[in-house]
Write an enzyme that holds these catalytic residues in place. Structure first.
Site, short mmCIF file in Angstrom:
data_model
loop_
_atom_site.label_atom_id
_atom_site.label_comp_id
_atom_site.label_asym_id
_atom_site.label_seq_id
_atom_site.Cartn_x
_atom_site.Cartn_y
_atom_site.Cartn_z
N VAL A 119 14.18 50.39 80.76
CA VAL A 119 14.39 52.38 81.28
C VAL A 119 13.24 52.69 80.25
O VAL A 119 11.66 53.07 81.36
CB VAL A 119 15.21 52.88 79.85
CG1 VAL A 119 14.71 55.06 80.44
CG2 VAL A 119 16.64 53.34 80.40
N GLU A 120 12.29 52.58 79.47
CA GLU A 120 11.24 53.27 78.86
C GLU A 120 9.47 52.14 79.81
O GLU A 120 8.89 52.66 80.34
CB GLU A 120 10.82 52.61 77.71
CG GLU A 120 11.28 53.56 76.07
CD GLU A 120 11.24 54.40 76.57
OE1 GLU A 120 9.83 54.92 77.01
OE2 GLU A 120 12.11 55.48 75.77
N THR A 121 9.72 50.51 80.52
CA THR A 121 8.85 50.37 80.70
C THR A 121 8.88 49.30 81.90
O THR A 121 7.52 48.44 81.80
CB THR A 121 7.46 49.12 79.88
OG1 THR A 121 8.20 48.85 78.87
CG2 THR A 121 7.63 50.64 79.24
N TYR A 307 18.60 60.19 79.06
CA TYR A 307 17.71 59.13 78.68
C TYR A 307 19.51 58.50 77.95
O TYR A 307 19.24 57.18 77.72
CB TYR A 307 17.17 59.82 78.25
CG TYR A 307 16.23 58.55 77.28
CD1 TYR A 307 15.15 57.20 77.70
CD2 TYR A 307 16.42 57.81 76.20
CE1 TYR A 307 14.45 56.65 76.76
CE2 TYR A 307 16.09 56.82 75.21
CZ TYR A 307 15.65 56.16 76.02
OH TYR A 307 14.92 55.18 75.96
#
Length: 326
Positions: A119-121, A307
């Site tokens: 999800v982040e990167t 999230y």
């Protein structure tokens, strides 16, 4: 007398900034703080900030995050994709030993760590394109709604670069100054990043082992309960009280309170823990979920119910496909 006045003039020239950048209001005050409280060299900081660029694109980006502009059914499509699921399986296979070590040490399942990285990167595929010093400075001095927060993060960033012997100008990250594979803010980097491969350096940009251990450590410190579930679907047999629909992230409702409100507990495992009520917008209306402590722990990473749900559902998909390959 002239000599005294000359001495006074020289003194003030030494202690005051050489110039005040009109693009970074209050920068002289910030530099004073870094010098007096943390022992930085004034000339060094003035040289660094002379190279800082204020980015209008950063101010535009922070004013329209996806969390505010998209309902859940659109937000979900960003993260629960075949590419991210397949990428997560491949990442797990590539870093199987580090993930197993992290799960054993911190109690956080490998799929949750992988999903956060996804999800982040996108597993390191996009760690951000802004210099951290530009992002934090822009928001610290040009974004009044959250200026105190970003000024504090800028302070932590400068201290971090000194602690880790990093360049102050080279690191890149998100438009909000989040850094590395797991997108840690500077304060989180300093507090929770770990040297998981014991090479004497905490590197969450290039060292996947450190990034994996750091994410697991972060979740453990923020209340992750090993072996417990995360979130469960529920339904309402009657209209819910308005106060229950505010999506407060911290678990606070007992099972008795939830049952009295008309919420089904059929999918919950046995226990006496408190929960949060999570509402997510689908095209046909709201769907309801009951979040346990581990759901709350994920929201400490990013204070957003959408999230946390995206991480949870991506993790489930990755776990299923990974298991099928074993």
């Amino acid at each position: 007398m002239k000599q005294v006045l000359l001495s006074i003039s020289v003194f003030f020239l030494c202690v005051l900034p050489v110039h005040a950048d009109k693009d970074l209001p209050d920068l002289p005050v910030f530099i004073d703080k870094m010098v007096t409280e943390h022992g930085f060299e004034r000339d060094e900081l003035e040289t660094v900030f002379a190279d800082v660029e204020v980015k209008d694109s950063i101010l535009k980006a922070i004013s329209r995050p996806a969390e505010r502009s998209k309902p859940w059914y659109e937000y979900r499509k960003i993260f629960i994709t075949d590419a991210r699921i397949n990428g997560g399986v491949a990442y797990w296979q590539q870093h199987k030993e580090a993930l197993a070590h992290a799960e054993a040490k911190y109690g956080v399942p490998a799929e949750i760590i992988v999903a956060i990285l996804g999800v982040e990167t996108r597993y390191g595929g996009n760690v951000g394109g802004f210099r951290v010093i530009d992002a934090l400075s822009t928001l610290a001095f040009r974004y009044p709604p959250r200026s105190p927060f970003f000024r504090s993060e800028l302070e932590h960033f400068l201290i971090l670069t000194r602690e880790e012997k990093m360049s102050q100008l080279d690191p890149v990250g998100s438009y909000a100054g989040a850094m590395g594979l797991g997108q840690f803010m500077p304060s989180s980097y300093r507090a929770y990043a770990v040297d998981f491969d014991a090479d004497g350096h905490r590197d969450i940009w290039n060292n996947h082992t450190d990034a994996i251990g750091s994410i697991a450590n972060y979740l453990k410190v923020h209340g992750w309960v090993p072996g417990k579930s995360i979130v469960h679907r529920t339904s309402a047999s009657k209209s819910l009280p308005e106060a229950m629909l505010d999506n407060t992230l911290k678990p606070s409702y007992s099972r008795e309170e939830l049952a009295v409100a008309g919420l089904s507990l059929n999918q919950l495992p046995a226990g006496n823990d408190v929960m949060s009520l999570v509402t997510l917008t689908q095209p046909e209306g709201e769907e309801y979920w009951l979040g346990r402590q581990n759901f709350y722990a994920i929201t400490r990473y990013n204070h957003s119910r959408m999230y946390a749900m995206a991480v949870t559902q991506l993790a489930q998909e990755i776990r299923q496909q990974f298991s099928e390959l074993q």
